[in-house]
Design a protein around this motif. Sequence first.
Motif, PDB file in Angstrom:
ATOM      1  N   LEU A  73       0.827  -1.214   0.000  1.00  0.00           N
ATOM      2  CA  LEU A  73       0.000   0.000   0.000  1.00  0.00           C
ATOM      3  C   LEU A  73       0.861   1.265   0.000  1.00  0.00           C
ATOM      4  CD1 LEU A  73      -2.858   1.119  -0.034  1.00  0.00           C
ATOM      5  CD2 LEU A  73      -2.921   0.944   2.451  1.00  0.00           C
ATOM      6  N   LEU A  74       1.988   1.186   0.711  1.00  0.00           N
ATOM      7  CA  LEU A  74       2.876   2.358   0.772  1.00  0.00           C
ATOM      8  C   LEU A  74       3.355   2.737  -0.636  1.00  0.00           C
ATOM      9  CD1 LEU A  74       4.373   4.400   2.552  1.00  0.00           C
ATOM     10  CD2 LEU A  74       6.234   2.739   2.766  1.00  0.00           C
ATOM     11  N   GLU A  75       3.704   1.724  -1.438  1.00  0.00           N
ATOM     12  CA  GLU A  75       4.174   2.011  -2.804  1.00  0.00           C
ATOM     13  C   GLU A  75       3.051   2.618  -3.642  1.00  0.00           C
ATOM     14  OE1 GLU A  75       7.194   2.346  -3.557  1.00  0.00           O
ATOM     15  OE2 GLU A  75       7.490   1.634  -1.513  1.00  0.00           O
ATOM     16  N   THR A  76       1.830   2.096  -3.448  1.00  0.00           N
ATOM     17  CA  THR A  76       0.672   2.646  -4.175  1.00  0.00           C
ATOM     18  C   THR A  76       0.507   4.127  -3.821  1.00  0.00           C
ATOM     19  OG1 THR A  76      -0.389   0.497  -4.034  1.00  0.00           O
ATOM     20  CG2 THR A  76      -1.828   2.361  -4.511  1.00  0.00           C
ATOM     21  N   VAL A  77       0.648   4.434  -2.534  1.00  0.00           N
ATOM     22  CA  VAL A  77       0.492   5.816  -2.083  1.00  0.00           C
ATOM     23  C   VAL A  77       1.626   6.688  -2.643  1.00  0.00           C
ATOM     24  CG1 VAL A  77       0.601   7.283  -0.028  1.00  0.00           C
ATOM     25  CG2 VAL A  77      -0.837   5.245  -0.024  1.00  0.00           C
ATOM     26  N   ARG A  78       2.842   6.156  -2.607  1.00  0.00           N
ATOM     27  CA  ARG A  78       3.992   6.933  -3.110  1.00  0.00           C
ATOM     28  C   ARG A  78       3.847   7.255  -4.595  1.00  0.00           C
ATOM     29  NH1 ARG A  78       8.480   3.773   0.156  1.00  0.00           N
ATOM     30  NH2 ARG A  78       8.814   5.251   1.846  1.00  0.00           N
ATOM     31  N   SER A  79       3.202   6.357  -5.326  1.00  0.00           N
ATOM     32  CA  SER A  79       3.081   6.586  -6.769  1.00  0.00           C
ATOM     33  C   SER A  79       1.937   7.546  -7.098  1.00  0.00           C
ATOM     34  CB  SER A  79       2.876   5.246  -7.490  1.00  0.00           C
ATOM     35  OG  SER A  79       1.582   4.749  -7.180  1.00  0.00           O
ATOM     36  N   ALA A  80       1.100   7.869  -6.108  1.00  0.00           N
ATOM     37  CA  ALA A  80      -0.033   8.777  -6.353  1.00  0.00           C
ATOM     38  C   ALA A  80       0.392  10.225  -6.099  1.00  0.00           C
ATOM     39  CB  ALA A  80      -1.200   8.397  -5.447  1.00  0.00           C
ATOM     40  N   ASP A  81      -0.542  11.158  -6.341  1.00  0.00           N
ATOM     41  CA  ASP A  81      -0.236  12.587  -6.125  1.00  0.00           C
ATOM     42  C   ASP A  81      -0.683  13.069  -4.760  1.00  0.00           C
ATOM     43  OD1 ASP A  81       0.767  13.142  -8.826  1.00  0.00           O
ATOM     44  OD2 ASP A  81      -1.287  12.655  -9.414  1.00  0.00           O
ATOM     45  N   GLY A  82      -1.393  12.224  -4.033  1.00  0.00           N
ATOM     46  CA  GLY A  82      -1.851  12.648  -2.713  1.00  0.00           C
ATOM     47  C   GLY A  82      -2.642  11.544  -2.050  1.00  0.00           C
ATOM     48  N   LEU A  83      -2.742  11.637  -0.727  1.00  0.00           N
ATOM     49  CA  LEU A  83      -3.429  10.612   0.057  1.00  0.00           C
ATOM     50  C   LEU A  83      -4.497  11.276   0.919  1.00  0.00           C
ATOM     51  CD1 LEU A  83      -3.669   7.802   1.485  1.00  0.00           C
ATOM     52  CD2 LEU A  83      -1.686   8.445   2.859  1.00  0.00           C
ATOM     53  N   VAL A  84      -5.674  10.656   0.977  1.00  0.00           N
ATOM     54  CA  VAL A  84      -6.704  11.072   1.932  1.00  0.00           C
ATOM     55  C   VAL A  84      -6.926   9.885   2.865  1.00  0.00           C
ATOM     56  CG1 VAL A  84      -9.091  11.805   2.260  1.00  0.00           C
ATOM     57  CG2 VAL A  84      -7.821  12.604   0.251  1.00  0.00           C
ATOM     58  N   LEU A  85      -6.599  10.081   4.132  1.00  0.00           N
ATOM     59  CA  LEU A  85      -6.741   9.006   5.126  1.00  0.00           C
ATOM     60  C   LEU A  85      -7.867   9.348   6.096  1.00  0.00           C
ATOM     61  CD1 LEU A  85      -5.709   6.410   6.605  1.00  0.00           C
ATOM     62  CD2 LEU A  85      -4.108   7.879   7.831  1.00  0.00           C
ATOM     63  N   GLY A  86      -8.871   8.481   6.160  1.00  0.00           N
ATOM     64  CA  GLY A  86      -9.944   8.656   7.140  1.00  0.00           C
ATOM     65  C   GLY A  86      -9.424   8.302   8.522  1.00  0.00           C
ATOM     66  N   PRO A  87     -10.204   8.563   9.559  1.00  0.00           N
ATOM     67  CA  PRO A  87      -9.763   8.224  10.920  1.00  0.00           C
ATOM     68  C   PRO A  87      -9.736   6.717  11.113  1.00  0.00           C
ATOM     69  CG  PRO A  87     -12.040   8.981  10.920  1.00  0.00           C
ATOM     70  CD  PRO A  87     -11.544   9.165   9.522  1.00  0.00           C
ATOM     71  N   THR A  88      -8.816   6.243  11.919  1.00  0.00           N
ATOM     72  CA  THR A  88      -8.746   4.799  12.187  1.00  0.00           C
ATOM     73  C   THR A  88      -8.795   4.551  13.698  1.00  0.00           C
ATOM     74  OG1 THR A  88      -6.340   4.887  12.115  1.00  0.00           O
ATOM     75  CG2 THR A  88      -7.455   4.235  10.080  1.00  0.00           C
ATOM     76  N   ALA A  89      -9.159   3.340  14.060  1.00  0.00           N
ATOM     77  CA  ALA A  89      -9.354   2.987  15.475  1.00  0.00           C
ATOM     78  C   ALA A  89      -8.005   2.659  16.119  1.00  0.00           C
ATOM     79  CB  ALA A  89     -10.308   1.805  15.575  1.00  0.00           C
ATOM     80  N   THR A  90      -7.144   3.644  16.206  1.00  0.00           N
ATOM     81  CA  THR A  90      -5.760   3.388  16.641  1.00  0.00           C
ATOM     82  C   THR A  90      -5.672   2.759  18.029  1.00  0.00           C
ATOM     83  OG1 THR A  90      -5.701   5.744  17.171  1.00  0.00           O
ATOM     84  CG2 THR A  90      -4.557   5.069  15.226  1.00  0.00           C
ATOM     85  N   ALA A  91      -6.623   3.083  18.893  1.00  0.00           N
ATOM     86  CA  ALA A  91      -6.571   2.518  20.255  1.00  0.00           C
ATOM     87  C   ALA A  91      -6.709   0.993  20.219  1.00  0.00           C
ATOM     88  CB  ALA A  91      -7.667   3.130  21.119  1.00  0.00           C
ATOM     89  N   ASP A  92      -7.342   0.462  19.173  1.00  0.00           N
ATOM     90  CA  ASP A  92      -7.524  -0.998  19.064  1.00  0.00           C
ATOM     91  C   ASP A  92      -6.241  -1.697  18.609  1.00  0.00           C
ATOM     92  OD1 ASP A  92     -10.132  -0.372  19.545  1.00  0.00           O
ATOM     93  OD2 ASP A  92     -10.877  -0.906  17.546  1.00  0.00           O
ATOM     94  N   PHE A  93      -5.317  -0.959  18.002  1.00  0.00           N
ATOM     95  CA  PHE A  93      -4.167  -1.593  17.356  1.00  0.00           C
ATOM     96  C   PHE A  93      -2.990  -1.605  18.320  1.00  0.00           C
ATOM     97  CE2 PHE A  93      -6.304   0.550  13.540  1.00  0.00           C
ATOM     98  CZ  PHE A  93      -7.236  -0.466  13.458  1.00  0.00           C
ATOM     99  N   LYS A  94      -2.732  -2.791  18.895  1.00  0.00           N
ATOM    100  CA  LYS A  94      -1.743  -2.854  19.977  1.00  0.00           C
ATOM    101  C   LYS A  94      -0.495  -3.615  19.597  1.00  0.00           C
ATOM    102  CE  LYS A  94      -5.060  -2.120  23.650  1.00  0.00           C
ATOM    103  NZ  LYS A  94      -6.445  -2.357  23.232  1.00  0.00           N
ATOM    104  N   ASP A  95      -0.616  -4.557  18.637  1.00  0.00           N
ATOM    105  CA  ASP A  95       0.509  -5.446  18.387  1.00  0.00           C
ATOM    106  C   ASP A  95       0.929  -5.402  16.911  1.00  0.00           C
ATOM    107  OD1 ASP A  95       2.358  -7.454  18.329  1.00  0.00           O
ATOM    108  OD2 ASP A  95       0.925  -9.095  18.661  1.00  0.00           O
ATOM    109  N   GLU A  96       1.975  -4.618  16.650  1.00  0.00           N
ATOM    110  CA  GLU A  96       2.438  -4.469  15.264  1.00  0.00           C
ATOM    111  C   GLU A  96       2.801  -5.807  14.646  1.00  0.00           C
ATOM    112  OE1 GLU A  96       5.081  -1.579  13.884  1.00  0.00           O
ATOM    113  OE2 GLU A  96       3.780   0.059  14.501  1.00  0.00           O
ATOM    114  N   GLY A  97       3.360  -6.704  15.514  1.00  0.00           N
ATOM    115  CA  GLY A  97       3.781  -8.027  15.039  1.00  0.00           C
ATOM    116  C   GLY A  97       2.619  -8.828  14.474  1.00  0.00           C
ATOM    117  N   SER A  98       1.405  -8.528  14.940  1.00  0.00           N
ATOM    118  CA  SER A  98       0.217  -9.220  14.415  1.00  0.00           C
ATOM    119  C   SER A  98      -0.497  -8.375  13.365  1.00  0.00           C
ATOM    120  CB  SER A  98      -0.758  -9.524  15.556  1.00  0.00           C
ATOM    121  OG  SER A  98      -0.113 -10.194  16.597  1.00  0.00           O
ATOM    122  N   GLY A  99       0.213  -7.426  12.793  1.00  0.00           N
ATOM    123  CA  GLY A  99      -0.364  -6.624  11.710  1.00  0.00           C
ATOM    124  C   GLY A  99      -1.157  -5.421  12.184  1.00  0.00           C
TER     125      GLY A  99
END
Length: 362
Positions: free
Chosen positions: A57-83
């Motif tokens: 996804l990062l490469e897709t974003v880098r190849s575009a002219d801009g990114l619009v990111l909606g809000p995400t449930a960051t408090a739910d995301f605790k373990d980077e190792g599990s994605g």
Amino acid sequence: MRIVLLPGDGIGPEIAAATQNVLRAASERFQLNVQIEEHAVGHASLQQFGATVRPGLLETVRSADGLVLGPTATADFKDEGSGEINPSKYFRKNLDLFANLRPARTYPGLRNRFGAFDLVVVRENTEGFYADRNMEQGNSELLVTPDVVISLRRITRHCCERIAQAACKLAMNRRKHLTIVHKSNVLKIGDGMFLDICRDVARSFPELTVDDVLVDAMMAHVVRQPDRFDVVVATNMFGDILSDLTAELSGSLGLGGSLNVGAKYAMAQAAHGSAPDIAGQDVANPISLILSAALLLAWHGERSGDAKYQSAGRAIEDAVAIAMQRGLATKDVGGNLGTAATGQAIVAILQSDTATASTAAR
Ligand code: NAD
């Protein structure tokens, strides 16, 4: 212009749909040929791909002219190792989006209890009291014993200099007033360095009026007299907290636009979170993400030298102001429209001839 749109969690899909309609209307009116490409992020991506941000996804974003990111449930995301990656941090860090511009202004026609104002918080985005941003490897929150935690904050000359430059340049295009917000009376070394560097950088902009305010006192000053401020520069966490306050003072957290900018890339992102308490009810205010998208168009115009994008960005801001003036708004700001209908009202204004700079009174 190719835009990657990542709707996100909670109210994300609802406000992203409204934003997409507004972008399409602006594209049509200004003949921008904006192409919008939607991808999953957050919980939807975790379910589908096993990671909140899927590989590639990062490469897709880098190849575009801009990114619009909606809000995400960051408090739910605790373990980077599990994605469970924090998408906001991921793009800010990997695209080196060091400056977070968060404008806040009042609108004629909308209740405002603290008087009219128009300011921008410029927040450093890549270090500071954000544990996931400071280290090459690992995290800057350390569990020393089960009962003792140390949270470290990194402040670097490089990051102070570039955020100060960004703030000064922005102030030069506005009312030429820069306020440095800090806590150098306690964080004497880190915030002391931030303050010194901001002052040093500002010396190269002799037309600017520069002052500084301690962050705790700032909470009182900005409530007492918000029109005293123009561009306010702060380290990461102070800027984050302050900008939620200024958005709410302007009428609602749902009005706070936000653009994350680096040397090469930019990401539009609502200043608020995924608001799970109101998700799926068609009540969320879409204006924060719509204004963020307007900032992205203007950024692209400046970078590409194509003034049509700047005109489109301004037209969206004006259409929002007109909608507010006419009471075409969500409940949080005193209206009675839903998320989708508010987006449609802004689209209709954009499509009419009234959305010009001269008609949108400040
Ligand atoms: P929040 O910003 O989502 O909501 C705070 C309050 O403001 C809630 O009452 C909410 O209903 C209201 N609100 C927020 N946006 C609104 C809008 N557009 N229209 C009307 N009302 C709105 O903060 P929270 O509830 O503390 O956090 C929810 C989740 O969002 C958490 O997982 C948090 O980590 C995450 N978060 C994400 C980001 C981001 O993606 N950039 C930023 C902040 C918080």
